[in-house]
Scaffold this active site. Structure first.
Site, PDB file in Angstrom:
ATOM      1  N   HIS A   1       0.865  -1.270   0.031  1.00 24.11           N
ATOM      2  CA  HIS A   1       0.006  -0.083  -0.026  1.00 24.11           C
ATOM      3  C   HIS A   1       0.814   1.345   0.002  1.00 24.11           C
ATOM      4  CE1 HIS A   1      -3.545  -2.779   1.396  1.00 24.11           C
ATOM      5  NE2 HIS A   1      -3.876  -2.260   0.176  1.00 24.11           N
TER       6      HIS A   1
ATOM      7  N   ASP B   1     -14.440   0.391  -6.743  1.00 22.06           N
ATOM      8  CA  ASP B   1     -14.252  -1.170  -6.827  1.00 22.06           C
ATOM      9  C   ASP B   1     -15.393  -1.790  -7.125  1.00 22.06           C
ATOM     10  OD1 ASP B   1     -11.878  -3.150  -5.309  1.00 22.06           O
ATOM     11  OD2 ASP B   1     -13.861  -3.727  -6.033  1.00 22.06           O
TER      12      ASP B   1
ATOM     13  N   ASP C   1      -5.325  -0.487  -8.503  1.00 21.15           N
ATOM     14  CA  ASP C   1      -4.976  -1.463  -7.328  1.00 21.15           C
ATOM     15  C   ASP C   1      -5.683  -2.864  -7.517  1.00 21.15           C
ATOM     16  OD1 ASP C   1      -4.411  -2.895  -5.002  1.00 21.15           O
ATOM     17  OD2 ASP C   1      -5.309  -1.330  -3.791  1.00 21.15           O
TER      18      ASP C   1
ATOM     19  N   THR D   1      -6.732  -7.057  -8.852  1.00 18.11           N
ATOM     20  CA  THR D   1      -6.213  -8.667  -8.392  1.00 18.11           C
ATOM     21  C   THR D   1      -5.375  -8.905  -9.799  1.00 18.11           C
ATOM     22  OG1 THR D   1      -8.416  -9.044  -9.525  1.00 18.11           O
ATOM     23  CG2 THR D   1      -8.385  -9.172  -7.016  1.00 18.11           C
ATOM     24  N   ASP D   2      -5.039 -10.156  -9.810  1.00 15.50           N
ATOM     25  CA  ASP D   2      -4.190 -10.610 -11.055  1.00 15.50           C
ATOM     26  C   ASP D   2      -5.190 -10.296 -12.265  1.00 15.50           C
ATOM     27  OD1 ASP D   2      -2.165 -11.674  -9.310  1.00 15.50           O
ATOM     28  OD2 ASP D   2      -3.180 -13.629  -9.154  1.00 15.50           O
TER      29      ASP D   2
ATOM     30  N   PRO E   1     -12.530 -10.516 -12.967  1.00 20.23           N
ATOM     31  CA  PRO E   1     -12.706  -9.197 -12.979  1.00 20.23           C
ATOM     32  C   PRO E   1     -11.705  -8.163 -13.252  1.00 20.23           C
ATOM     33  CG  PRO E   1     -13.477 -10.418 -10.574  1.00 20.23           C
ATOM     34  CD  PRO E   1     -12.438 -11.387 -11.490  1.00 20.23           C
TER      35      PRO E   1
HETATM   36  N1  AG3 Z   1      -3.698  -6.536  -5.312  1.00 19.65           N
HETATM   37  C1  AG3 Z   1      -2.543  -7.375  -5.806  1.00 19.65           C
HETATM   38  C2  AG3 Z   1      -3.116  -8.904  -5.476  1.00 19.65           C
HETATM   39  C3  AG3 Z   1      -2.482  -9.636  -6.367  1.00 19.65           C
HETATM   40  C4  AG3 Z   1      -2.044 -11.172  -5.721  1.00 19.65           C
HETATM   41  N2  AG3 Z   1      -1.847 -12.238  -6.381  1.00 19.65           N
HETATM   42  C5  AG3 Z   1      -1.813 -13.347  -6.003  1.00 19.65           C
HETATM   43  N3  AG3 Z   1      -1.911 -13.675  -4.832  1.00 19.65           N
HETATM   44  N4  AG3 Z   1      -1.860 -14.321  -6.801  1.00 19.65           N
HETATM   45  C6  AG3 Z   1      -4.089  -6.667  -3.802  1.00 19.65           C
HETATM   46  C7  AG3 Z   1      -4.942  -5.802  -2.938  1.00 19.65           C
HETATM   47  C8  AG3 Z   1      -4.345  -4.999  -2.144  1.00 19.65           C
HETATM   48  N5  AG3 Z   1      -5.126  -3.832  -1.910  1.00 19.65           N
END
Ligand code: AG3
Length: 282
Positions: free
Chosen positions: A66, A110, A160, A162-163, A167
């Site tokens: 963060h 989000d 910010d 996910t992979d 989504p």
């Molecule tokens: N964002 C990145 C998550 C990616 C993690 N990938 C995995 N564990 N395969 C996380 C959100 C934090 N605010």
């Protein structure tokens, strides 16, 4: 799901490695319209949030990610006032952004309200700035949000996510970056979480290529440790329409808030690319 001996292991098939936590309790689970969110209590890392089985954060080490997705970009921009966060439903990035007194508005968009509801319950410290009058929390499609932003209205856009599967897939292509490019002011900065520099340099390269096709002309990728993610090492990538990546070093040194990882000296060091990254990214 935790294995029988109470360890949750996230395996990374492509790298032949894994990250795991000893868990003492399962605290919650919800299947939202978008994804499955699970919360565990670990023996040593505080609470753990998974989305579709992928580790999103632990109480103990999320400060690394963060701080690094927020402060380098905000200290690179000459005077960031309007910030948009796409994804970031756990509100940890929002909290870091709002530490900057010059920020006048920070809008978090989000797609999944359940992520925020879970964070409020199990990671309340990340949500402590949600009531800040400068904060706006939207639960909507980030791709559409950026597409509809007024041109030239944003100083810093932070992705910010996910992979880049499920989504978040639509947040890693030219069409999305074009919307970001249009929404940003000329001196604006796009910063996006860009996965593991050890395992996914190809993806980082592809992202930078798509950003380039969308009109961005300068890129900088900053690596940092993040033990809870694949390989334990992670990155964010910044893109600009114009200007370089020199930063407001004096302001960073005089920052009126505490950090646990980010410092001006660390930031300065990150302006030198590790050779293996420079070789791949140019
Ligand atoms: N964002 C990145 C998550 C990616 C993690 N990938 C995995 N564990 N395969 C996380 C959100 C934090 N605010």
């Amino acid at each position: 799901m935790a294995t029988q001996d109470n360890w949750y292991i996230e395996r990374f098939e492509t790298t032949g490695s894994a990250v795991g936590y000893r868990v003492s309790d399962k605290l919650d689970e919800v299947q939202s319209p978008f994804q499955r969110i699970e919360i565990y209590q670990t023996t040593d890392w505080g609470n753990l949030m998974l989305i579709d089985g992928a580790v999103m954060l632990t109480s103990r080490d999320n400060f690394l990610y963060h701080e690094m997705i927020a402060h380098p970009a905000l200290f690179t921009h000459p005077a960031p006032k309007r910030v948009v966060i796409i994804g970031g439903g756990d509100c940890g990035t929002l909290r870091e952004v709002l530490r900057h007194p010059g920020v006048e508005s920070a809008t978090q968009c989000d797609i999944d309200e359940q992520v925020t509801r879970m964070a409020e319950k199990y990671f309340p410290e990340l949500c402590q700035s949600n009531a800040d009058p400068r904060a706006k929390l939207l639960f909507d499609d980030g791709v559409a949000y950026m597409r509809n932003c007024a041109p030239g209205s944003i100083d810093v856009a932070i992705v910010d996510s996910t992979d880049p599967v499920g989504p978040a897939e639509g947040l890693f292509n030219k069409a999305f970056y074009e919307s970001c490019h249009r929404a940003l002011k000329d001196d604006g900065i796009l910063v996006q979480q860009s996965e593991s520099p050890l395992a996914q340099l190809g993806l980082i390269q592809a992202m930078r290529m798509e950003m380039g096709k969308a009109g961005f002309s300068g890129f900088w990728t900053l690596p940092f440790p993040q033990p809870c993610y694949p390989t334990g090492w992670w990155s964010v990538t910044m893109a600009r329409k114009q200007g370089g990546f020199g930063f407001r070093r004096e302001d960073a040194a005089a920052r009126p808030f505490e950090t646990q990882y980010y410092t001006e000296a660390l930031h300065q060091g990150l302006l030198v690319m590790p050779p293996f990254m420079a070789k791949a990214l140019g």
